[in-house]
Scaffold this motif. Structure first.
Motif, mmCIF file in Angstrom:
data_model
loop_
_atom_site.group_PDB
_atom_site.id
_atom_site.type_symbol
_atom_site.label_atom_id
_atom_site.label_comp_id
_atom_site.label_asym_id
_atom_site.label_seq_id
_atom_site.Cartn_x
_atom_site.Cartn_y
_atom_site.Cartn_z
ATOM 1 N N THR A 262 -31.400 32.674 4.602
ATOM 2 C CA THR A 262 -31.441 31.070 4.300
ATOM 3 C C THR A 262 -32.616 31.272 2.968
ATOM 4 O O THR A 262 -33.300 31.918 2.783
ATOM 5 C CB THR A 262 -32.048 30.424 5.469
ATOM 6 N N ILE A 263 -32.042 30.087 2.184
ATOM 7 C CA ILE A 263 -32.790 30.078 0.916
ATOM 8 C C ILE A 263 -33.822 28.849 1.190
ATOM 9 O O ILE A 263 -33.901 28.247 2.075
ATOM 10 C CB ILE A 263 -31.859 29.753 -0.333
ATOM 11 N N PHE A 264 -34.740 29.061 0.218
ATOM 12 C CA PHE A 264 -36.119 28.190 0.157
ATOM 13 C C PHE A 264 -35.910 27.382 -0.978
ATOM 14 O O PHE A 264 -35.969 28.000 -2.127
ATOM 15 C CB PHE A 264 -37.284 28.849 0.386
ATOM 16 N N LEU A 265 -36.149 26.087 -0.965
ATOM 17 C CA LEU A 265 -36.502 25.091 -2.103
ATOM 18 C C LEU A 265 -37.619 24.533 -2.016
ATOM 19 O O LEU A 265 -38.208 24.084 -1.050
ATOM 20 C CB LEU A 265 -35.173 24.027 -2.260
ATOM 21 N N HIS A 266 -38.230 24.371 -3.364
ATOM 22 C CA HIS A 266 -39.322 23.342 -3.481
ATOM 23 C C HIS A 266 -39.204 22.641 -4.701
ATOM 24 O O HIS A 266 -38.955 23.153 -5.809
ATOM 25 C CB HIS A 266 -40.641 24.143 -3.470
ATOM 26 N N ASP A 267 -39.263 21.277 -4.689
ATOM 27 C CA ASP A 267 -39.179 20.582 -6.070
ATOM 28 C C ASP A 267 -40.447 20.797 -7.256
ATOM 29 O O ASP A 267 -40.219 20.354 -8.114
ATOM 30 C CB ASP A 267 -39.147 19.237 -5.714
ATOM 31 N N LEU A 268 -41.426 21.502 -6.486
ATOM 32 C CA LEU A 268 -42.506 21.718 -7.495
ATOM 33 C C LEU A 268 -43.134 20.500 -8.291
ATOM 34 O O LEU A 268 -42.394 19.329 -8.452
ATOM 35 C CB LEU A 268 -42.080 22.806 -8.498
ATOM 36 N N PRO A 269 -44.321 20.593 -8.353
ATOM 37 C CA PRO A 269 -45.484 21.581 -8.342
ATOM 38 C C PRO A 269 -45.854 21.729 -7.092
ATOM 39 O O PRO A 269 -45.726 20.932 -6.141
ATOM 40 C CB PRO A 269 -46.604 21.047 -9.262
ATOM 41 N N ALA A 270 -46.026 23.064 -6.633
ATOM 42 C CA ALA A 270 -46.449 23.604 -5.405
ATOM 43 C C ALA A 270 -47.888 23.439 -4.992
ATOM 44 O O ALA A 270 -48.793 23.998 -6.256
ATOM 45 C CB ALA A 270 -46.011 25.012 -5.051
ATOM 46 N N MET A 271 -48.452 22.976 -3.968
ATOM 47 C CA MET A 271 -49.760 23.293 -3.408
ATOM 48 C C MET A 271 -49.914 24.425 -2.681
ATOM 49 O O MET A 271 -49.872 24.360 -1.556
ATOM 50 C CB MET A 271 -50.331 22.074 -2.868
ATOM 51 N N PRO A 284 -38.232 36.470 -1.842
ATOM 52 C CA PRO A 284 -36.485 36.525 -2.218
ATOM 53 C C PRO A 284 -35.701 35.698 -1.846
ATOM 54 O O PRO A 284 -34.585 35.390 -2.437
ATOM 55 C CB PRO A 284 -36.089 38.149 -1.681
ATOM 56 N N GLN A 285 -36.312 34.765 -0.744
ATOM 57 C CA GLN A 285 -35.450 33.790 -0.230
ATOM 58 C C GLN A 285 -35.638 32.518 -1.297
ATOM 59 O O GLN A 285 -34.779 31.497 -1.295
ATOM 60 C CB GLN A 285 -35.752 33.605 1.024
ATOM 61 N N SER A 286 -36.574 32.499 -2.022
ATOM 62 C CA SER A 286 -37.024 31.553 -2.900
ATOM 63 C C SER A 286 -36.128 31.327 -4.237
ATOM 64 O O SER A 286 -36.126 32.172 -4.758
ATOM 65 C CB SER A 286 -38.307 31.236 -3.341
ATOM 66 N N ILE A 287 -35.525 30.008 -4.343
ATOM 67 C CA ILE A 287 -34.939 29.548 -5.666
ATOM 68 C C ILE A 287 -35.346 28.493 -6.316
ATOM 69 O O ILE A 287 -34.864 27.722 -7.083
ATOM 70 C CB ILE A 287 -33.217 29.454 -5.338
ATOM 71 N N ALA A 288 -36.912 28.165 -5.782
ATOM 72 C CA ALA A 288 -37.431 27.034 -6.187
ATOM 73 C C ALA A 288 -37.537 26.967 -7.727
ATOM 74 O O ALA A 288 -37.355 26.010 -8.378
ATOM 75 C CB ALA A 288 -38.880 26.982 -5.610
ATOM 76 N N PHE A 289 -37.897 28.317 -8.578
ATOM 77 C CA PHE A 289 -37.759 28.016 -9.849
ATOM 78 C C PHE A 289 -36.415 28.053 -10.586
ATOM 79 O O PHE A 289 -36.276 27.553 -11.751
ATOM 80 C CB PHE A 289 -38.618 29.195 -10.465
ATOM 81 N N ARG A 290 -35.352 28.399 -10.128
ATOM 82 C CA ARG A 290 -34.009 28.132 -10.343
ATOM 83 C C ARG A 290 -33.873 26.789 -10.285
ATOM 84 O O ARG A 290 -33.236 25.888 -11.084
ATOM 85 C CB ARG A 290 -33.005 28.991 -9.675
ATOM 86 N N GLN A 291 -34.239 26.150 -9.102
ATOM 87 C CA GLN A 291 -34.110 24.762 -8.845
ATOM 88 C C GLN A 291 -34.763 23.925 -10.143
ATOM 89 O O GLN A 291 -34.033 22.936 -10.448
ATOM 90 C CB GLN A 291 -34.609 24.433 -7.519
#
Length: 313
Positions: A262-271, A284-291
């Motif tokens: 399962t992938i992880f997304l975050h719109d950023l900025p992150a706390m 490895p599941q995170s695509i937050a920076f590609r997002q």
């Protein structure tokens, strides 16, 4: 007549799908990289801080051939009492598109859009972040190849990113969005009902509850956002205690993930250490920076559509 992007609800499924497809095509190099905005001028008016959205629209406009004019919160005569309508009419004499960020209501952007020659793009208002939702769908489509059948679990605060995501899902076919927030911090019930009405004919399911112990299993993606949207202070002094169980940890990811991942997304900025821990955001599941990269490709798609200059593949 000018084309505005004020709310996902006003785009409709056909335009939303086109913007997502154009964004993904740009990201994958499947367009002819021409300059369809050559000779156009894009205004960037941000009343609040921004790293990704402001930069992505500025760079995206330049890549498409446009010139940019940037305004800070006190640069326009709005700060001295000029009406938004008069400001919009004036800027429409010079600009083709105006990209706006504010913590105020959407009505402010509608006032700027009360002219028929300059497009106005909502780069975040108090209750919706439509261009973020386009970037989110772009990241999901790139990751999965198709949006149909995708189940996204959104965990955290029911903020402007969550509302835009719900509206975007509602317009797409056969998707599923589960929103889990602390009680008192979800999206309004009438808004959820509106999104569900839009979603029903499309075979899409949107649900919200406040029981973190009852998270769905086997989801395709987990999504969270910063708990303090734009740094706005919560009215409840004890809010952090209520939010802590909603932190995205490796244990929570394991609990809801599919066997295949399962992938992880975050719109950023992150706390970091609040809504998400480092092991997930950097894992490895995170695509937050590609997002985050898709904020630029989706900005390019939006600007080209507003200017009536389609992305050619």
């Amino acid at each position: 007549m000018a084309r505005h992007v004020l709310s996902v609800a006003n785009l409709g499924p056909e335009t939303l799908s086109r913007l997502v497809d154009d964004s993904v095509a740009i990201a994958g190099g499947r367009w002819n990289a021409d300059r369809p905005l050559d000779g156009k001028v894009v205004g960037i008016y941000f009343q609040k801080t921004s790293t990704r959205t402001r930069t992505s629209f500025t760079v995206g406009a330049l890549k498409l051939g446009a010139s940019c004019v940037s305004y800070g919160p006190n640069d326009l005569q709005i700060a001295t009492g000029e009406t938004l309508e008069d400001t919009g009419r004036t800027l429409a004499s010079y600009l083709d598109v105006l990209v706006v960020r504010t913590n105020g209501p959407l009505d402010e952007m509608k006032a700027l859009a009360a002219q028929d020659t300059m497009s106005v793009v909502n780069a975040m208002s108090d209750n919706e972040h439509p261009t973020q939702a386009i970037a989110d769908l772009s990241a999901l489509k790139e990751a999965f190849g198709d949006l149909k059948g995708i189940h996204v679990l959104y965990v955290g605060e029911g903020n402007n990113s969550a509302s835009a995501l719900a509206l975007a899902f509602a317009h797409m076919p056969a998707m599923r969005l589960t929103i889990v927030t602390p009680a008192g911090y979800g999206l309004p019930d009438d808004f959820i009902a509106q999104a569900q009405r839009i979603a029903a004919p499309n075979g899409t399911t949107i649900a919200q509850h406040h029981r973190v112990e009852e998270l769905p299993r086997n989801v395709d993606a987990v999504y969270t956002t910063r708990w303090l949207t734009m740094g706005v202070k919560k009215a409840d002094d004890d809010w952090l205690t209520r939010f802590r169980p909603y932190t995205i940890t490796p244990a929570m990811m394991a609990r809801v993930s599919k066997p295949a991942g399962t992938i992880f997304l975050h719109d950023l900025p992150a706390m970091r250490g609040y809504e998400v821990v480092d092991e997930v955001l950097d894992g490895p599941q995170s695509i937050a920076f590609r997002q985050a990269y898709h904020k630029m490709t989706s900005a390019m798609a939006v600007l080209a559509w507003c200017a009536g200059a389609p992305i050619r593949r």
